[in-house]
Design a protein around this motif. Structure first.
Motif, PDB file in Angstrom:
ATOM      1  N   VAL A 239     -41.824 -66.168   4.414  1.00  0.00           N
ATOM      2  CA  VAL A 239     -40.873 -67.155   3.921  1.00  0.00           C
ATOM      3  C   VAL A 239     -41.450 -68.166   3.073  1.00  0.00           C
ATOM      4  N   LEU A 240     -42.874 -68.625   3.320  1.00  0.00           N
ATOM      5  CA  LEU A 240     -43.334 -69.815   2.797  1.00  0.00           C
ATOM      6  C   LEU A 240     -43.679 -69.088   1.439  1.00  0.00           C
ATOM      7  N   LEU A 241     -44.266 -67.969   1.036  1.00  0.00           N
ATOM      8  CA  LEU A 241     -44.402 -67.094   0.044  1.00  0.00           C
ATOM      9  C   LEU A 241     -43.383 -67.082  -0.755  1.00  0.00           C
ATOM     10  N   GLU A 242     -42.464 -66.593  -0.092  1.00  0.00           N
ATOM     11  CA  GLU A 242     -41.072 -66.297  -0.976  1.00  0.00           C
ATOM     12  C   GLU A 242     -40.454 -67.514  -1.775  1.00  0.00           C
ATOM     13  N   ILE A 243     -40.553 -68.639  -0.964  1.00  0.00           N
ATOM     14  CA  ILE A 243     -39.788 -69.773  -1.359  1.00  0.00           C
ATOM     15  C   ILE A 243     -40.969 -70.267  -2.561  1.00  0.00           C
ATOM     16  N   SER A 244     -42.289 -70.444  -2.128  1.00  0.00           N
ATOM     17  CA  SER A 244     -43.018 -70.938  -3.100  1.00  0.00           C
ATOM     18  C   SER A 244     -43.144 -70.152  -4.408  1.00  0.00           C
ATOM     19  N   GLY A 245     -43.241 -68.773  -4.312  1.00  0.00           N
ATOM     20  CA  GLY A 245     -43.437 -67.825  -5.433  1.00  0.00           C
ATOM     21  C   GLY A 245     -42.355 -67.970  -6.203  1.00  0.00           C
TER      22      GLY A 245
END
Length: 339
Positions: A239-245
């Motif tokens: 989730v973190l990677l998707e939001i930040s990316g």
């Protein structure tokens, strides 16, 4: 002696102006002009000419040519702009220039509206016979319904004015307001008669913020963005990677059938850190917000802004035929100048 005179003149110019009650004067002007507009409304209801004029313009094969001189010329230019923007092709012709060549802009099938408070100015008296020879219909927008212009016209658009708002009864104030308002009434009647819609208006106003509010769709902006999305069983790291990316401050959460299950924002993640001790076991389904705010891809971008402001949020999930189609962010609207 000359030096003494210069000093006296300088002192006079530096003297403070007489005190006036500016608020009382301003109110007096506005009340006078409002009363004149009431008289104009009564005047057009008293004769069939205004309605006949609207009917004649609707049947035109050509354009509406609006003319005037002095302050009336400025009013004519604004009326032309309003007519053009609301679906009635129009041209401005200065009354003085008309007799020096500009009369050639009038073609068969056109309709002329001549604006003059008195209806008896020298330029108008020269112009009217030339217009009559052209064989085009003539409407007189006048304060004096017994003037030369009114007597020669096919239609009288009467804008009676008892007195200018100027204390000397000289500067065109009330009379130009009345003429402008009557021109607006004419344009709106034509607009309504043509069933001219907001979509029609948008086609004529593609530039600037007004145009964008009328034609820019959500999909025009959301298609430029990435489409952050995770599954219900996605880990916190995913989730973190998707939001930040994807850099939109949120991600959609989809179920196994690709239906929208919810949304996770960066704000949700910050709040989540104080609510869960075992972060490793968290899944998207544990922290999502169900039934997020959505907007259809074919809605206007201005509607997206209204929904964001209403809910105090910075992004909306975009849907197409009920399925997830991306995001629209407040930054998209800011970039287009809609905010």
């Amino acid at each position: 002696m000359a030096s003494s005179s210069s000093s006296a003149a300088a002192a006079a110019s530096a003297a403070p102006a007489p005190a006036v009650n500016v608020l009382a004067i301003a109110r007096q002007v506005l009340h006078a002009e409002a009363a004149a507009l009431h008289d104009v409304a009564e005047a057009i209801a008293a004769t069939p000419d205004f309605a006949r004029c609207v009917t004649a313009i609707l049947a035109l094969a050509g354009r509406v040519v609006v003319t005037g001189i002095g302050k009336s010329a400025h009013i004519a230019g604004k009326i032309v702009a309003t007519l053009n923007s609301t679906g009635t092709p129009a041209l401005f012709m200065h009354a003085a220039d008309a007799i020096h060549g500009d009369l050639g802009m009038i073609q068969p099938g056109d309709f002329v509206v001549a604006i003059s408070k008195s209806g008896d100015t020298p330029e108008i008296k020269v112009l009217v016979p030339l217009l009559r020879r052209k064989g085009v219909p003539l409407a007189a927008l006048v304060s004096n319904a017994d003037s030369y212009l009114a007597r020669q016209a096919d239609f009288i658009l009467h804008a009676p004015v008892q007195k200018e708002a100027c204390p000397n009864n000289l500067a065109p104030t009330t009379s130009t307001t009345a003429a402008l308002a009557l021109g607006d009434a004419l344009a709106v009647c034509l607009l309504e008669s043509r069933q001219f819609t907001a979509a029609d208006f948008a086609r004529l106003h593609p530039g600037g913020t007004l145009g964008k509010k009328l034609y820019l769709k959500v999909g025009d902006l959301s298609r430029q963005n990435q489409r952050p999305q995770v599954r219900l069983d996605a880990t916190l790291k995913e989730v973190l990677l998707e939001i930040s990316g994807k850099r939109l401050g949120a991600t959609a959460v989809l179920d196994a059938a690709d239906a929208l299950a919810g949304i996770i924002t960066d704000g949700d993640l910050r709040r989540m850190l104080g609510s869960f001790s075992d972060l490793e076991s968290l899944r998207a389904s544990d922290i999502l917000t169900p039934q997020p705010a959505t907007i259809d891809i074919d809605d206007f971008a201005a509607e997206a802004l209204a929904r964001m402001q209403q809910r105090n949020i910075t992004q909306l999930v975009v849907t197409e035929d009920g399925t997830f189609a991306g995001f629209i962010h407040l930054h998209d609207l800011l970039r287009e100048g809609l905010v």
